[in-house]
Design a protein around this motif. Structure first.
Motif, mmCIF file in Angstrom:
data_model
loop_
_atom_site.group_PDB
_atom_site.id
_atom_site.type_symbol
_atom_site.label_atom_id
_atom_site.label_comp_id
_atom_site.label_asym_id
_atom_site.label_seq_id
_atom_site.Cartn_x
_atom_site.Cartn_y
_atom_site.Cartn_z
ATOM 1 N N ASP A 70 -29.468 -18.335 69.973
ATOM 2 C CA ASP A 70 -29.868 -19.077 69.022
ATOM 3 C C ASP A 70 -31.140 -18.636 68.313
ATOM 4 N N HIS A 71 -31.666 -17.464 68.769
ATOM 5 C CA HIS A 71 -32.739 -16.755 68.031
ATOM 6 C C HIS A 71 -32.029 -15.928 66.808
ATOM 7 N N GLN A 72 -30.962 -15.783 66.715
ATOM 8 C CA GLN A 72 -30.160 -15.108 65.593
ATOM 9 C C GLN A 72 -30.577 -13.542 65.633
ATOM 10 N N ALA A 73 -29.924 -12.738 64.575
ATOM 11 C CA ALA A 73 -30.087 -11.345 64.659
ATOM 12 C C ALA A 73 -31.730 -11.200 64.349
ATOM 13 N N LEU A 74 -31.957 -9.753 64.782
ATOM 14 C CA LEU A 74 -33.438 -9.589 64.542
ATOM 15 C C LEU A 74 -33.759 -9.236 62.867
ATOM 16 N N ALA A 75 -34.756 -9.752 62.544
ATOM 17 C CA ALA A 75 -35.049 -9.760 61.126
ATOM 18 C C ALA A 75 -36.187 -8.895 60.966
ATOM 19 N N PRO A 76 -36.115 -8.018 59.853
ATOM 20 C CA PRO A 76 -37.301 -7.095 59.250
ATOM 21 C C PRO A 76 -38.414 -8.074 58.973
ATOM 22 N N ALA A 77 -39.759 -7.435 59.104
ATOM 23 C CA ALA A 77 -40.821 -8.276 58.636
ATOM 24 C C ALA A 77 -41.995 -7.376 58.595
ATOM 25 N N ASP A 78 -42.488 -7.247 57.339
ATOM 26 C CA ASP A 78 -43.534 -6.346 56.970
ATOM 27 C C ASP A 78 -44.679 -6.800 57.459
ATOM 28 N N LEU A 79 -44.841 -8.172 57.690
ATOM 29 C CA LEU A 79 -46.033 -9.054 58.259
ATOM 30 C C LEU A 79 -45.364 -10.310 58.878
ATOM 31 N N HIS A 80 -45.906 -10.479 59.892
ATOM 32 C CA HIS A 80 -45.353 -11.424 60.989
ATOM 33 C C HIS A 80 -46.696 -12.317 61.355
ATOM 34 N N ILE A 81 -46.689 -13.533 60.804
ATOM 35 C CA ILE A 81 -47.646 -14.523 61.204
ATOM 36 C C ILE A 81 -47.387 -15.585 62.143
ATOM 37 N N ALA A 82 -47.807 -15.208 63.174
ATOM 38 C CA ALA A 82 -47.448 -16.343 64.356
ATOM 39 C C ALA A 82 -48.369 -17.500 64.265
#
Length: 594
Positions: free
Chosen positions: A343-355
């Protein structure tokens, strides 16, 4: 009335002012945690707890919501959480109840909503088990059934450990990213007597001493990077996903989009998140991207995803999976990624990931750039886009929406559920409670229970809860509606009854076409007919108001007007609307494309 036609027995006053049993303290802990309701289907494994809820607490806070199936109990809690953002308690009978409820728990997991699920088992001490029945209702690791799709579970073996587990479970369920938790109480722990000594209240650990972790705030460097990305972009785009129901958060989301002149895409998998009639909103919200949304994503050179479901798949739909624009991912969802469910789906690109939580980041960005914030959206009457239909027209998707809109024209409504065939462009969402989203795990049968839970949460408000359900979803979950009628919860259901598991007709038609076989046979094993199901009769049999069947625009509008009047007077109402099969282009393509 009871089964003999006599008046039902009245609830007696509680006669046990002090806790005398282990389950009394468990019940007191539920009250201390602020759990207002507990949805359950009775079972002997928690007979001690059931007695404590009734005779120690007086069936108040939490109040019992009797359900006819465990899956419905969890679905009701799911609907409650979608409105309130807070968990409801659920009690499940041993391993058998947990197995019944497992699909609904998976829905809640995928939808990231908090639910406090309490189970029971045992006795774990084999020497104390009754012959036969206790053995088949006891398992060595009961929570293993649902562990891949719960945030945490426990099987405490003492009353002190049980109370601690409940506190921990509450914190975990309500901490973002939220989700269901499961705690199973041993029968012997529930039924053990307590020594009635002074200061017994000290055994209840105060939830106030176990506060939720403070939300993570985005640092200034991250905020500056986002602002630079967006201001340098020629075509910035926002994907607005799982966000709050708070009208003030809604206003800040609008302010952010306007500050960057960014296009906004929403979908139908999540609740209303941005006004669909706003000039910056692009495309019709759906389960898959509309043509206009795809075109906007194709030219976007910077995308901010606010906990958007399936970012990678969405980029792929627009052909941007190899030529991705600059991407900012704002989400905590990675914390729930595990090796069992995808359910987390495919891995997406992220130039910046804000958690961090999406609305926390939105608020920080708006403050950082000093964007003016408008007023929160008011509760207003409904806003259908399709406003007219030929009165004698059959109910295709567009005519259905128009006729429904005519019946709801002067009402403030909240759509709790919408079916797969709903046309996203047929209605404007202008408030976070205008639409609550889907079930999360695409498990058919959740709709009726979710409506009951959501309607219970909105019972004191001005909004009329409405669910547009498919006939398959309705029939799988129909006995959940008895709980609504029993508790006098007003709502309106319109069953979009195409007398088929229509989505699978589309799949079978595609397979037949690929294999050069008769497409005319796609209905076999799909149609719900011969005999026809009396939808209104099934509703009436459970104490609801049943209307229909209706099959034209005028008769549907008239039925909705009647149903609204009945619901506003306090009734639970079901309308059987006979609709033609059909999906919009994006839905048909998205559901069948490999």
């Amino acid at each position: 009335m009871n089964d003999d036609g006599n008046e039902s027995p009245k609830k007696q006053n509680p006669n046990q002012p002090q806790p005398a049993w282990g389950s009394d303290l468990i019940a007191e802990m539920m009250r201390a945690l602020g759990l207002r309701y507990i949805a359950l289907n009775p079972g002997s494994s928690y007979r001690g707890l059931h007695d404590s809820l009734v005779n120690h607490l007086g069936d108040k806070r939490p109040q019992i919501l009797l359900c006819l199936h465990e899956e419905h109990a969890v679905s009701i809690a799911h609907g409650w959480a979608k409105v309130t953002g807070e968990p409801m308690a659920v009690a499940l009978h041993a391993n058998v109840g947990l197995m019944h409820a497992s699909m609904a728990i998976y829905n809640a997991w995928c939808d990231r909503v908090p639910i406090m699920v309490f189970g029971a088992a045992g006795p774990y001490d084999a020497s104390l088990r009754r012959p036969w029945i206790d053995w088949i209702h006891t398992s060595r690791d009961q929570a293993a059934i649902v562990r891949p799709y719960t945030k945490w579970d426990d099987q405490p073996m003492s009353i002190a450990a049980s109370l601690e587990s409940m506190n921990r479970a509450s914190v975990i369920a309500r901490t973002a990213p939220m989700g269901p938790v499961y705690v199973a109480f041993d029968v012997t722990v529930q039924e053990q007597p307590l020594a009635l000594t002074a200061g017994h209240d000290d055994a209840i650990p105060s939830p106030a001493r176990y506060e939720l972790p403070a939300e993570a705030e985005p640092n200034s460097a991250s905020l500056k990077t986002v602002v630079t990305f967006m201001r340098d972009a020629r075509s910035p785009l926002i994907l607005m996903g799982r966000v709050s129901r708070d009208p003030s958060d809604w206003a800040r989301r609008v302010a952010l989009a306007e500050a960057f002149d960014a296009k906004v895409i929403t979908d139908i998998k999540t609740g209303a998140s941005f006004p669909t009639n706003h000039a910056l909103h692009v495309g019709d919200p759906g389960y898959f991207l509309s043509h206009a949304s795809i075109e906007a994503l194709k030219v976007a050179d910077c995308v901010i995803s606010f906990d958007w479901i399936d970012l990678a798949g969405t980029l792929r739909q627009a052909g941007r999976h190899r030529d991705a624009p600059k991407v900012v991912q704002v989400s905590l969802d990675h914390q729930l990624t595990n090796g069992w469910s995808f359910d987390h789906q495919a891995l997406a690109p992220a130039d910046l990931h804000i958690a961090a939580m999406p609305d926390t980041v939105v608020a920080a960005l708006v403050a950082h750039i000093g964007a003016p914030i408008g007023l929160p959206p008011p509760d207003k009457t409904t806003n259908p886009v399709c406003t007219q239909a030929d009165p004698s027209s059959a109910l295709d998707p567009e005519t259905f929406a128009a006729a429904l809109g005519a019946g709801l024209e002067n009402e403030i409504v909240s759509f709790v559920r919408l079916p797969l065939g709903w046309l996203g462009g047929s209605w404007h969402f202008k408030h976070p409670l205008d639409y609550l989203g889907c079930d999360g795990g695409a498990g058919i049968g959740a709709g009726p229970g979710m409506l009951v839970g959501a309607a219970l949460a909105m019972r004191e408000g001005a909004r009329l809860p409405i669910a547009v359900l498919g006939d398959g979803d309705f029939m799988m979950g129909v006995s959940a509606l008895w709980t609504g009628a029993h508790n006098k919860v007003p709502f309106l259901i319109v069953v979009a009854n195409n007398q088929s598991f229509f989505n699978d007709e589309i799949h079978q038609g595609k397979i037949a076409q690929q294999r050069n076989r008769p497409i005319e046979n796609k209905w076999i094993g799909q149609r719900i007919a011969e005999p026809d199901i009396d939808i209104a009769g099934i509703a009436q049999a459970q104490g609801l108001i049943g209307i229909g069947p209706v099959a034209t625009a005028k008769t549907l509008t008239d039925a909705v007007l009647e149903g609204v009047a009945r619901a506003k007077a306090g009734a639970s109402v079901v309308i059987d609307a006979r609709v033609l099969g059909g999906y919009g282009a994006s839905m048909s393509k998205g559901m069948t494309k490999a």
